[in-house]
Design a protein around this motif. Structure first.
Motif, mmCIF file in Angstrom:
data_model
loop_
_atom_site.group_PDB
_atom_site.id
_atom_site.type_symbol
_atom_site.label_atom_id
_atom_site.label_comp_id
_atom_site.label_asym_id
_atom_site.label_seq_id
_atom_site.Cartn_x
_atom_site.Cartn_y
_atom_site.Cartn_z
ATOM 1 N N TYR A 176 3.209 4.872 39.968
ATOM 2 C CA TYR A 176 4.577 4.516 40.345
ATOM 3 C C TYR A 176 4.760 3.005 40.464
ATOM 4 C CZ TYR A 176 6.132 9.300 41.003
ATOM 5 O OH TYR A 176 6.497 10.611 40.787
ATOM 6 N N LEU A 177 3.711 2.301 40.848
ATOM 7 C CA LEU A 177 3.787 0.843 40.909
ATOM 8 C C LEU A 177 3.951 0.257 39.509
ATOM 9 C CD1 LEU A 177 3.624 -1.718 42.639
ATOM 10 C CD2 LEU A 177 1.136 -1.682 42.308
ATOM 11 N N LEU A 178 3.180 0.782 38.554
ATOM 12 C CA LEU A 178 3.291 0.327 37.171
ATOM 13 C C LEU A 178 4.659 0.680 36.598
ATOM 14 C CD1 LEU A 178 2.060 -0.856 34.596
ATOM 15 C CD2 LEU A 178 1.126 1.420 34.086
ATOM 16 N N ARG A 179 5.121 1.867 36.925
ATOM 17 C CA ARG A 179 6.441 2.291 36.443
ATOM 18 C C ARG A 179 7.526 1.389 37.006
ATOM 19 N NH1 ARG A 179 9.046 8.381 37.145
ATOM 20 N NH2 ARG A 179 11.103 7.889 36.269
ATOM 21 N N TRP A 180 7.450 1.061 38.283
ATOM 22 C CA TRP A 180 8.435 0.179 38.914
ATOM 23 C C TRP A 180 8.413 -1.200 38.258
ATOM 24 C CZ3 TRP A 180 7.528 -4.414 41.549
ATOM 25 C CH2 TRP A 180 8.633 -4.960 42.217
ATOM 26 N N TYR A 181 7.211 -1.699 37.983
ATOM 27 C CA TYR A 181 7.081 -3.021 37.367
ATOM 28 C C TYR A 181 7.696 -3.038 35.967
ATOM 29 C CZ TYR A 181 4.912 -7.050 35.128
ATOM 30 O OH TYR A 181 4.703 -8.212 34.429
ATOM 31 N N ARG A 182 7.433 -2.000 35.174
ATOM 32 C CA ARG A 182 7.985 -1.926 33.819
ATOM 33 C C ARG A 182 9.508 -1.842 33.852
ATOM 34 N NH1 ARG A 182 5.332 -0.173 29.291
ATOM 35 N NH2 ARG A 182 7.000 1.318 28.851
ATOM 36 N N GLU A 183 10.041 -1.071 34.804
ATOM 37 C CA GLU A 183 11.485 -0.894 34.872
ATOM 38 C C GLU A 183 12.203 -2.168 35.303
ATOM 39 O OE1 GLU A 183 12.568 2.428 37.241
ATOM 40 O OE2 GLU A 183 11.875 3.908 35.779
ATOM 41 N N LYS A 184 11.510 -3.049 36.011
ATOM 42 C CA LYS A 184 12.129 -4.279 36.492
ATOM 43 C C LYS A 184 12.110 -5.400 35.456
ATOM 44 C CE LYS A 184 13.354 -2.918 40.561
ATOM 45 N NZ LYS A 184 14.801 -2.827 40.903
ATOM 46 N N GLN A 185 11.388 -5.212 34.363
ATOM 47 C CA GLN A 185 11.347 -6.244 33.329
ATOM 48 C C GLN A 185 12.653 -6.222 32.539
ATOM 49 O OE1 GLN A 185 7.450 -5.022 31.564
ATOM 50 N NE2 GLN A 185 6.933 -7.174 31.843
ATOM 51 N N VAL A 186 13.288 -7.384 32.460
ATOM 52 C CA VAL A 186 14.622 -7.481 31.867
ATOM 53 C C VAL A 186 14.580 -8.358 30.623
ATOM 54 C CG1 VAL A 186 17.011 -8.200 32.272
ATOM 55 C CG2 VAL A 186 15.683 -7.190 34.128
ATOM 56 N N VAL A 187 15.388 -8.007 29.642
ATOM 57 C CA VAL A 187 15.524 -8.804 28.428
ATOM 58 C C VAL A 187 16.038 -10.197 28.793
ATOM 59 C CG1 VAL A 187 16.751 -8.999 26.226
ATOM 60 C CG2 VAL A 187 15.950 -6.761 27.024
ATOM 61 N N SER A 188 15.497 -11.215 28.165
ATOM 62 C CA SER A 188 15.867 -12.594 28.495
ATOM 63 C C SER A 188 17.151 -13.024 27.787
ATOM 64 C CB SER A 188 14.733 -13.545 28.113
ATOM 65 O OG SER A 188 14.472 -13.468 26.720
ATOM 66 N N HIS A 189 17.739 -14.103 28.281
ATOM 67 C CA HIS A 189 18.915 -14.743 27.675
ATOM 68 C C HIS A 189 20.093 -13.778 27.516
ATOM 69 C CE1 HIS A 189 16.303 -18.132 26.901
ATOM 70 N NE2 HIS A 189 15.502 -17.382 26.163
ATOM 71 N N LEU A 190 20.403 -13.058 28.579
ATOM 72 C CA LEU A 190 21.525 -12.120 28.512
ATOM 73 C C LEU A 190 22.840 -12.836 28.230
ATOM 74 C CD1 LEU A 190 20.758 -9.697 31.503
ATOM 75 C CD2 LEU A 190 20.256 -9.373 29.078
ATOM 76 N N GLN A 191 22.952 -14.082 28.675
ATOM 77 C CA GLN A 191 24.204 -14.816 28.499
ATOM 78 C C GLN A 191 24.495 -15.123 27.034
ATOM 79 O OE1 GLN A 191 21.501 -15.927 29.982
ATOM 80 N NE2 GLN A 191 20.920 -17.914 29.106
ATOM 81 N N ASP A 192 23.490 -14.991 26.173
ATOM 82 C CA ASP A 192 23.690 -15.248 24.741
ATOM 83 C C ASP A 192 23.958 -13.968 23.950
ATOM 84 O OD1 ASP A 192 23.181 -17.950 25.159
ATOM 85 O OD2 ASP A 192 21.016 -17.683 24.887
ATOM 86 N N LYS A 193 23.986 -12.846 24.634
ATOM 87 C CA LYS A 193 24.084 -11.564 23.938
ATOM 88 C C LYS A 193 25.485 -10.967 24.068
ATOM 89 C CE LYS A 193 19.181 -10.677 24.606
ATOM 90 N NZ LYS A 193 18.867 -11.113 23.236
#
Length: 233
Positions: A13-30
């Motif tokens: 669950y710790l690994l799952r939480w970590y993966r889910e919190k990773q966000v695509v970068s540079h959202l302001q350019d998308k």
């Protein structure tokens, strides 16, 4: 043994939480293109992603809905009128999007990623689609278009039974639309989005399990809970 099992579950669950919190970068350019933004899920999602920094291209069916949405946001959100039932409206909206995004930018965006599809399968939420007015109109329209033979088979009592149950559906609808739009936002922004989202307790505890059940069991459940024609086939 139990301690090791607990540690493994905790690490999972710790690994799952970590993966889910990773966000695509540079959202302001998308850019993100959203249909049906007059109200409901589309409207809330457009405002939600605007706050996250996206450049939102929102389509509305009416100018009133488009104006209200623009008044609630900044120039990072643009609107266009779109009727998805009309080919010419779709073509015009396509050209409008190309003018803002450009074919080259779009292809460059996709070249770095696999195109991934995420399914959002919500339960019942309070929107126009689930309103008593919309459901009643749909039932009445279907009845009016039915042939005389079908009407004789089902009889007016079948329609009356359906109309009577309309009000019950509204009480079962959740009013927290963010449960759905949060899933949409995660699917768009997460580096590791889920394949399937089931917002709402009714979706998690009933509709999702039912989707894995054998067809004959689902048919049996529908059989016992459905209204019947006046004249059996």
């Amino acid at each position: 043994m139990w301690l090791c099992l607990a540690v493994l579950v905790g690490l999972y669950y710790l690994l799952r939480w970590y993966r889910e919190k990773q966000v695509v970068s540079h959202l302001q350019d998308k850019f993100v293109f959203i249909t049906g933004c007059d109200s409901g899920f589309g409207n809330l999602l457009a405002r939600q992603l605007h706050l996250r920094g996206f450049r939102v291209l929102a389509t509305c069916l009416t100018e009133q809905g488009a104006e209200q949405l623009r008044n609630q946001t900044s120039d990072r959100l643009e609107t266009v009128i779109l009727d998805v039932t009309k080919t010419e409206s779709i073509a015009a909206a396509t050209e409008w999007v190309k003018e803002r995004v450009g074919d080259r930018d779009f292809l460059k965006e996709l070249s770095y990623f696999w195109v991934k599809v995420a399914m959002i399968e919500p339960g019942y939420f309070k929107t126009f689609v689930t309103s008593p007015e919309a459901i009643s109109w749909g039932l009445q329209a279907a009845w009016d278009q039915a042939s005389p033979e079908v009407k004789e088979l089902y009889a007016e009592t079948f329609l009356a039974s359906g109309m009577k149950s309309v009000g019950l559906w509204e009480t079962k609808c959740s009013q927290d639309l963010s449960l759905v739009t949060d899933c949409m936002e995660h699917a768009l922004t997460a580096c590791h989005p889920h394949t399937r989202y089931s917002p709402g307790w009714d979706a998690k505890l009933f509709y999702l399990p039912v989707s894995y059940m054998p067809t004959f069991l689902v048919d049996l459940m529908m059989y016992w809970g459905a209204s019947w024609p006046a004249k059996a086939l």
